[in-house]
Design an enzyme around this catalytic site. Structure first.
Site, PDB file in Angstrom:
ATOM      1  N   CYS A  90      43.694  47.267  41.651  1.00  0.00           N
ATOM      2  CA  CYS A  90      42.787  48.000  42.591  1.00  0.00           C
ATOM      3  C   CYS A  90      42.826  49.573  42.490  1.00  0.00           C
ATOM      4  CB  CYS A  90      42.859  47.302  43.946  1.00  0.00           C
ATOM      5  SG  CYS A  90      42.399  45.691  44.031  1.00  0.00           S
ATOM      6  N   ASN A 293      42.631  50.006  48.844  1.00  0.00           N
ATOM      7  CA  ASN A 293      42.038  48.952  47.987  1.00  0.00           C
ATOM      8  C   ASN A 293      41.518  48.035  48.769  1.00  0.00           C
ATOM      9  OD1 ASN A 293      44.476  47.682  48.981  1.00  0.00           O
ATOM     10  ND2 ASN A 293      44.463  46.391  47.271  1.00  0.00           N
ATOM     11  N   CYS A 295      41.782  44.990  49.303  1.00  0.00           N
ATOM     12  CA  CYS A 295      42.458  43.785  50.268  1.00  0.00           C
ATOM     13  C   CYS A 295      43.342  44.508  51.351  1.00  0.00           C
ATOM     14  CB  CYS A 295      43.276  43.291  49.485  1.00  0.00           C
ATOM     15  SG  CYS A 295      42.286  41.930  48.281  1.00  0.00           S
ATOM     16  N   GLU A 297      46.349  46.227  51.182  1.00  0.00           N
ATOM     17  CA  GLU A 297      47.808  46.475  51.134  1.00  0.00           C
ATOM     18  C   GLU A 297      48.081  47.808  50.459  1.00  0.00           C
ATOM     19  OE1 GLU A 297      46.852  44.822  47.054  1.00  0.00           O
ATOM     20  OE2 GLU A 297      46.250  44.482  49.173  1.00  0.00           O
ATOM     21  N   PRO A 459      47.927  40.095  49.005  1.00  0.00           N
ATOM     22  CA  PRO A 459      47.388  38.693  48.868  1.00  0.00           C
ATOM     23  C   PRO A 459      47.633  37.961  47.533  1.00  0.00           C
ATOM     24  CG  PRO A 459      45.405  40.111  48.804  1.00  0.00           C
ATOM     25  CD  PRO A 459      46.591  40.924  49.002  1.00  0.00           C
ATOM     26  N   THR A 462      45.299  33.227  43.872  1.00  0.00           N
ATOM     27  CA  THR A 462      45.268  32.783  42.588  1.00  0.00           C
ATOM     28  C   THR A 462      46.630  32.681  41.833  1.00  0.00           C
ATOM     29  OG1 THR A 462      42.885  33.864  42.552  1.00  0.00           O
ATOM     30  CG2 THR A 462      43.996  32.848  40.487  1.00  0.00           C
TER      31      THR A 462
END
Length: 831
Positions: A90, A293, A295, A297, A459, A462
């Site tokens: 990101c 970014n 998400c 973080e 996160p 996946t």
């Protein structure tokens, strides 16, 4: 035994879903196993080291991955393949106020749009701060016109992201940020209410001044450098001495209430505490942070990137579920040191979408090492996530990780040199750096440091599935011990998997009879704990993380707003840099298929690997037949043969049995019926299907599984339209299935969901919850804890998500920083 000689004691065979995700997303060419991907990554990064050490370091890099280091998804999917795709997940990219060209140091809107498209085409997600764009109605002197505002241009970025995705690129992820003092802030807060901006997460950039105004119930000025329109000036807009225009004043507490209500109802916007982000920034002396970014973080400057990797904490748990359970800190520190070296090399190995990103990376060499599996590891150690003991261990893990990472970066600086913008005196004045141990600060003063930032908790949905046997996501607790995930197959059909948490699987593997014994107290899921306990975990860990933590506070649907409204205020007071929340509701739906009781410890009892077995229902005896209570629903659907209508009838019977030592009564389907002309071939299969479903029901078989199997039936006659999804803006979107059989199964599922026999995702509701619902219905008690909203005949629940690449439903949402599908439980890109 030396720490480097200890091997992970892993006796669990990979879950089928883990292997499938690995082979679809990460394994390339002839690669089939995790070991193949790890070897490729180790080889690709070692190739960048000097020749004499390559073989040694390649072995070391492979060892670190075997011991628990999991590079981020982009690294695993592209390293060593010679692709022109970035290894970086990101970015943050700037957006100015000009239409094209540049606005000072910022690229104009359409220049920024082109840069973002190129970044997403190469596989990166992008965050933006749109605050520079002038407000709606402000003057545009060059064309003697009025501005359309930042939200209108966000729609352009949203469409571009969707177009890039449709052209075959990785699904785009975007974060849109607007400062809380921007005059268009109310429009921004409400921007997604009608189902727009489906390719965006949005967050409000909140200042300390605003939060103090909220506490004081004071007025707060909404300002911009662009001149307001004549109408705004006529109603009081004025220019301050600092050159900014004050468009109007708002009551800070009222504006805050708007943010909280929207977040409660729609899970957005999130909140970024931008002043704290900048105060805690190691590079406070040479950059400003305005966005993160997608998400959350990584707070990043213009053209900044996040180069991510995680340590699988379950890999460091020794003797799990025993009195001697312990965490191997020595091995974790050793793996962390190797991981820092690998992430530093990724910055040299990657293909940069833009030259500005390459220059930014070379100047600062940011990396983000974090962890995954915290929730699962605590369970294995016998600690509750929502207890002080769990938070204390998490804080110690973060502290040890911090010290190991910074020490490794100092050693890299001695070997390879510091990042170019390193200034020892000013760097050591940073608030975060001042909290480092004295010996580390003295080492930085003497030798410098290779990477400006080193830590980030992202996160990991996946990569947790593919490389960590579905250990819990990032810093999150498990959402459910088991759930069903449905995915499309190559022939256009679909199939279902049972997905189980790593700790839950291991506990069963060690011989524990969960159905008979239940689960011990440390098995606590996200929805079983108070919202404040989620927040306190971040508060415990954040002091040791130099960037940020992607954390979603999951609360149940019936969580009171009066308790919810203060969560973000508490987060600000606790010193956090941001927060996101998720509450299942009729608009967003529930993310996983675990029902309200399935998420709790005693009900996670279905044996892994045997989804067809349904002992919760089979052991129940029905009463002698009398009058059956029936529910009939008229359905309408369209095929290539024309429009059809019919009536579906499901009859229910009472069944009694013992469950967990007590006698309970439930209601369950007994007969399925759909009238039709049996002389026609088109209705013979209907009669046969209804009879087979009735046989399954009368035998106490898995009705949910039977309907799920019917939904996988595909025919050659083209799709069947079986209803509409009604979006928040009132627009009806048609729903298609792969066959008439699948469409009817879908509508039968909906009927049973409304009756309360299946949960919102079409999965079996546990027995004790069925009994409670029956008792509540007969006693006119309040509705169940998580009721399904009634759906009118022929209508479907409101859905406004993005299109799922697996099942095609408009049901993609961002939860825990990962893209998840409400319909099939697909787990998409994270971080």
């Amino acid at each position: 035994m030396n720490a480097s000689d200890k091997l992970i004691d892993s006796t669990l065979a990979p879950q089928e879903v883990s292997l499938d995700v690995l082979r679809e997303k990460y394994a390339k060419g002839e690669e089939r196993e995790i070991a193949d991907v790890r070897a490729r990554v180790a080889r690709a990064l070692a190739r960048l080291e000097p020749e004499p050490r390559r073989a040694e370091l390649e072995a070391r890099f492979l060892w670190a991955q075997e011991q628990g280091f999991v590079p981020a998804g982009r690294i695993n999917s592209a390293a060593g393949l010679g692709l022109r795709a970035t290894l970086i997940n990101c970015f943050v990219q700037p957006v100015g106020d000009a239409i094209s060209g540049h606005d000072g140091q910022l690229p104009g809107i359409y220049t920024a749009l082109l840069e973002a498209a190129e970044t997403m085409r190469r596989g990166g997600g992008v965050g933006y701060d749109f605050s520079a764009i002038r407000p709606l109605g402000s003057k545009v002197h060059g064309t003697a016109s009025r501005a359309s505002g930042p939200v209108s241009y966000m729609e352009v970025f949203d469409a571009s992201c969707r177009t890039v995705e449709s052209a075959g690129a990785r699904r785009g992820a975007q974060m849109g940020v607007l400062r809380v003092d921007h005059p268009d802030i109310e429009r921004f807060i409400a921007a997604k209410d009608g189902g727009a901006l489906t390719n965006f997460n949005i967050s409000v950039g909140v200042t300390d001044a605003f939060m103090r105004a909220v506490e004081d119930d004071a007025a707060f000025a909404l300002v911009h450098r662009a001149e307001p329109g004549d109408e705004d000036q006529a109603t009081g807009a004025f220019r301050r001495e600092d050159g900014l225009w004050v468009y109007r004043e708002a009551r800070a507490r009222e504006l805050w209430e708007r943010i909280m209500l929207s977040t409660y109802d729609h899970a957005e916007p999130g909140v970024l505490f931008v002043d704290r982000m900048n105060r805690e920034n190691n590079l406070w002396y040479c950059e400003e942070l305005r966005a993160t970014n997608p998400c959350g973080e990584q707070p990043l400057p213009a053209y900044g990137c996040c180069d991510l990797g995680s340590l699988n904490l379950t890999a460091f748990v020794q003797q799990p579920f025993s009195a001697g359970a312990a965490f191997d800190f020595a091995r974790m520190r050793e793996v962390a040191a190797v991981a820092v070296r690998m992430l530093d090399l990724v910055l040299d190995a990657t293909e940069w979408p833009l030259p500005q990103q390459a220059a930014e990376s070379r100047a600062k060499r940011r990396v983000g090492l974090g962890f995954l599996g915290l929730g699962s590891a605590l369970v294995m150690l016998g600690l509750r996530y929502d207890a002080e003991e769990g938070r204390a261990l998490a804080a110690r893990i973060a502290e040890e990780l911090r010290d190991a990472a910074y020490a490794a970066s100092v050693e890299l600086a001695r070997e390879k040199g510091t990042f170019p913008l390193f200034d020892a005196e000013r760097y050591l004045q940073g608030q975060f750096v001042q909290r480092l141990p004295h010996e580390l600060r003295e080492a930085i003063r003497a030798h410098g440091i290779r990477n400006s930032h080193l830590l980030s908790i992202a996160p990991t949905g996946t990569i947790s599935l593919a490389f960590a046997d579905n250990a819990s996501n990032g810093i999150e607790p498990p959402y459910s011990w088991t759930y069903q995930r449905r995915k499309r197959t190559a022939d256009g059909g679909s199939r279902s998997y049972e997905v189980a948490d790593h700790a839950w699987r291991l506990y069963r593997q060690l011989g524990h009879d969960i159905e008979r014994e239940g689960l011990p107290p440390q098995f606590v899921t996200a929805l079983e704990m108070r919202a404040g306990d989620h927040l306190r975990m971040v508060q415990a860990v954040q002091p040791f993380i130099d960037t940020a933590i992607s954390k979603t506070v999951n609360v149940p649907e019936d969580y009171p707003y009066e308790d919810f409204r203060d969560l973000y205020l508490e987060a600000w007071r606790a010193g956090l840099k941001g927060l996101a929340t998720y509450r299942p509701n009729s608009v967003l739906g529930s993310v996983l298929s675990a029902g309200p009781a399935a998420a709790s410890a005693p009900q996670a009892s279905a044996p892994a690997g045997a989804p067809d077995d349904d002992p919760l229902v089979k052991r129940f005896e029905h009463r002698p037949l009398g009058e059956l209570e029936s529910v009939t629903s008229k359905i309408e659907y369209s095929t290539q043969e024309g429009r059809k209508s019919a009536y579906l009838t499901v009859s229910f019977i009472r069944a009694e049995g013992r469950w967990q030592g007590r006698q309970v009564e439930i209601e369950r389907p007994f007969e399925f019926f759909m009238p039709g002309n049996q002389r026609t071939g088109g209705h013979q299969w209907i009669t046969a299907s209804m009879r087979l479903l009735s046989m399954v029901a009368r035998a106490g078989g898995p009705i949910a599984k039977a309907l799920a199997d019917m939904r996988e039936v595909v025919w050659e006659k083209g799709p069947v339209r079986c209803g509409f999804l009604t979006r928040e803006d009132g627009v009806q979107v048609p729903v298609y299935h792969d066959s008439e059989v699948a469409a009817i199964a879908f509508m039968l599922q909906r009927l049973l969901i409304r009756r309360g026999f299946l949960d919102a995702m079409g999965n079996q509701v546990p027995v004790d919850e069925l009994a409670r619902r029956l008792e509540a219905r007969e006693g006119a008690a309040p509705p169940p804890a998580q009721p399904q909203p009634p759906t009118p005949s022929g209508a479907l629940p409101a859905v406004s998500g993005a299109k799922c690449p697996e099942c095609g439903a408009r049901a993609l949402r961002k939860v825990d920083g990962c893209t998840r599908c409400d319909e099939c439980h697909y787990v998409g890109e994270c971080g």
